[in-house]
Design a protein around this motif. Structure first.
Motif: not given
Length: 217
Positions: A118-121, A143-146, A177-181, A149-161
């Protein structure tokens, strides 16, 4: 027009029998025309004859090892067959040959994901988005890769995009939903799980996650 040009035109217009006839004649008359093999391979993909298609793509590469579209097509065949490392090598060769296109970088990223890398992706999905900011699946996979990799703030930003482009993207809702949990925002999580189920009635992961929360209330 010659047989090759007539074959390509017929293929583009969806006249597969006519395309096959012209391309067969071209290959018989000019057996070193790599593009004829490439187009015949594409024709075979249209009729789901993947094994023969791959042989034609490989023949095209035998004649012209730097034919980037042939590398791309072989890469796709290997990807669909689950041979992700082989697929990645062909997609990367496309980039080396100057095919700097969103789809190529996206496919390299998917190969990395399927190989558990995932990191290389990340840089490949990032490049795909740079080249095509409207590529919703590239944004989602980034966003899913982030998230993985538990980079949740950036992941949330991309998924909201992703949701800003398509509010019915069930998997984006589920992963938000998983991030919100993780953020202990159970109401926010429930909201996203419900929207995932509204968008895809049989979204089993969202149904299970929602059930877990509701049983804990």
């Amino acid at each position: 027009m010659n047989n090759f040009e007539l074959g390509v035109k017929a293929l583009q217009e969806g006249n597969l029998e006519e395309a096959a006839s012209h391309l067969t004649k071209e290959i018989e008359e000019n057996p070193t025309n790599a593009l004829a093999y490439l187009n015949f391979g594409q024709l075979l993909l249209e009729i789901q004859d993947v094994e023969r298609a791959c042989r034609f793509f490989e023949k095209a590469l035998e004649l012209d090892a730097e034919l980037a579209p042939a590398h791309y097509m072989v890469g796709n065949v290997y990807f669909e067959d689950g041979k992700y490392e082989l697929a990645k090598k062909h997609f990367q060769h496309c980039v080396k040959l100057g095919m700097d296109e969103s789809d190529v970088h996206f496919m390299i990223g998917l190969c990395c994901v399927n190989n558990g890398e995932d990191r290389f992706a990340l840089p490949f999905f990032q490049r795909a988005i740079e080249l095509n900011p409207e590529d919703i699946e590239a944004v989602f996979q980034y966003g899913l890769c982030l998230a993985k990799l538990e980079v949740l703030d950036q992941a949330e930003e991309k998924l909201l995009q992703v949701l800003s482009m398509d509010d019915t993207h069930a998997d984006a809702h589920y992963n938000l939903g998983i991030i919100k949990m993780y953020q202990d925002d159970l109401e926010g999580a429930k909201n996203h799980f419900k929207k995932a189920i509204e968008s895809q009635e049989n979204h089993m992961l969202a149904m299970h996650a929602l059930n877990v929360i509701e049983q804990g209330d």
